[in-house]
Design a protein around this motif. Sequence first.
Motif, PDB file in Angstrom:
ATOM      1  N   UNK B  19       5.580  -1.995  -9.434  1.00  0.00           N
ATOM      2  CA  UNK B  19       5.701  -0.963  -8.395  1.00  0.00           C
ATOM      3  C   UNK B  19       7.167  -0.654  -8.097  1.00  0.00           C
ATOM      4  N   UNK B  29       3.237   5.494  -6.709  1.00  0.00           N
ATOM      5  CA  UNK B  29       1.932   5.282  -7.328  1.00  0.00           C
ATOM      6  C   UNK B  29       0.924   4.967  -6.235  1.00  0.00           C
ATOM      7  N   UNK B  30      -0.263   5.450  -6.445  1.00  0.00           N
ATOM      8  CA  UNK B  30      -1.309   5.244  -5.456  1.00  0.00           C
ATOM      9  C   UNK B  30      -2.365   4.260  -5.899  1.00  0.00           C
ATOM     10  N   UNK B  31      -2.344   3.899  -7.166  1.00  0.00           N
ATOM     11  CA  UNK B  31      -3.405   3.049  -7.710  1.00  0.00           C
ATOM     12  C   UNK B  31      -2.801   1.998  -8.619  1.00  0.00           C
ATOM     13  N   UNK B  32      -3.217   0.775  -8.419  1.00  0.00           N
ATOM     14  CA  UNK B  32      -2.774  -0.326  -9.269  1.00  0.00           C
ATOM     15  C   UNK B  32      -4.017  -1.069  -9.739  1.00  0.00           C
ATOM     16  N   UNK B  33      -4.234  -1.067 -11.029  1.00  0.00           N
ATOM     17  CA  UNK B  33      -5.328  -1.855 -11.602  1.00  0.00           C
ATOM     18  C   UNK B  33      -4.723  -3.060 -12.291  1.00  0.00           C
ATOM     19  N   UNK B 103      -0.641   7.285 -10.480  1.00  0.00           N
ATOM     20  CA  UNK B 103      -0.864   8.045  -9.255  1.00  0.00           C
ATOM     21  C   UNK B 103      -2.308   7.891  -8.781  1.00  0.00           C
ATOM     22  N   UNK B 104      -3.256   7.933  -9.711  1.00  0.00           N
ATOM     23  CA  UNK B 104      -4.674   7.945  -9.335  1.00  0.00           C
ATOM     24  C   UNK B 104      -5.455   6.867 -10.081  1.00  0.00           C
ATOM     25  N   UNK B 105      -6.605   6.510  -9.539  1.00  0.00           N
ATOM     26  CA  UNK B 105      -7.276   5.293 -10.007  1.00  0.00           C
ATOM     27  C   UNK B 105      -7.890   5.400 -11.388  1.00  0.00           C
TER      28      UNK B 105
END
Lengths: 160, 160, 81, 81
Positions: B19, B29-33, B103-105
Amino acid sequence: MLAVTRAPLSVDALAGAVEASVRARGKGCGAVASFAGLVRATHQGRAVRYLEYEAFDALAVKTFEQIRDEARQRWPDAALGIVHRVGRLSIGDASIVIIAATAHRTEAFQVCRYAIERVKQIAPVWKHEFFEDGDAWVEGAVADPADETARARALAVACA
Amino acid sequence: MLAVTRAPLSVDALAGAVEASVRARGKGCGAVASFAGLVRATHQGRAVRYLEYEAFDALAVKTFEQIRDEARQRWPDAALGIVHRVGRLSIGDASIVIIAATAHRTEAFQVCRYAIERVKQIAPVWKHEFFEDGDAWVEGAVADPADETARARALAVACA
Amino acid sequence: MRVTVRLFARLRELAGAEALTIDVPTDATIADVWRQVTDAHPSVAPFDRAISCAINASFARMSQPVSAGDEIAFLPPVSGG
Amino acid sequence: MRVTVRLFARLRELAGAEALTIDVPTDATIADVWRQVTDAHPSVAPFDRAISCAINASFARMSQPVSAGDEIAFLPPVSGG
């Protein structure tokens, strides 16, 4: 492992709890998938200063339990953790952490994805965005935990 | 963020580094997998006492760089972290942690899945299992980083 | 000319060495190096069709020529993750 | 009979209250409770078709009857995650 909290979130902490619950059932897991949603600095082009999340805590936890039970119907050996943070969050803070622990990786990714889709559909949690020049509540899905169409959509996304 | 280590792995630590790298590029970033692979207690019905992982460290790191570059071709804004542990591991220990920040999941899950598939195909890392009554090297794919068929297969699994 | 050979995992165990120093002709390819390794250590010969190779810590093809001082690595099928 | 109403998020802000205590007929449904809330706080009426409801912290249908002492929650569209 299914909770609403005002405290900062930790993937390691929740994963440790989920893995311990698997061991307590005498099982093992080889794959752990996680998802964390982070506060983004912009929303539809507007600069976000911070967010506030609000939840109906007791109902949210029951909703997480429903999501876990739904997941177990499809993935009987999956273990799931869901913690949503509420209160004031800064850019980059995690608002939610989801952990899915399974024997193999395909299922771990599926369970994790299923859970975040369902949270977004039915969890009684609300995002309130604060900008330089105002604020806005975000309103997405009308929560209906009994809506089988929505559930099927989440399953389809998870198992695409 | 792309490393081989003898130390225990932390999702939080690697996610924090990934991040930070995104922020350093002036992005968000909005999504972290994440994906973590854990040592399982059994393999094909035999009780595992412990494992040892061996790697060609320098080449493994280059392989992780290739995987990151491949991911960026498909998902230009994705940030990726891959750390593989080597040495002796106990049941339940994480052998690998992968972080994908986007950015997105949807993309976060895809990048994370793509990375673990590619690691299993081409990273010069070997698993040595120790049982009560013997030991065995696990031998999977013949590593060929230039094999476009394997790469396409990983992409197909990630974007199913 | 002299090159270094690195062996990993089961190859290393079968050969009983993680590094070998061998002399090869100046026009040798990695395949030639591998043949010398299997001649000296027949136990690794079964890996003939399942070997990957690297030169100076970069993946390579078996047909690639080697130079004096190169480090050639032979890799059995991988199992990371 | 008396029931408690809880309002969340923008509903709460529009009504200016997170909890209301209201008197309803003994045969009232959650829909009847909602009508009383919108009568008293017309600003929340636009949520008519986008409301979810819960009774004693369990999701419910608007047609469900309420009992004395129940806690009825009205939920605007959600945005967690």
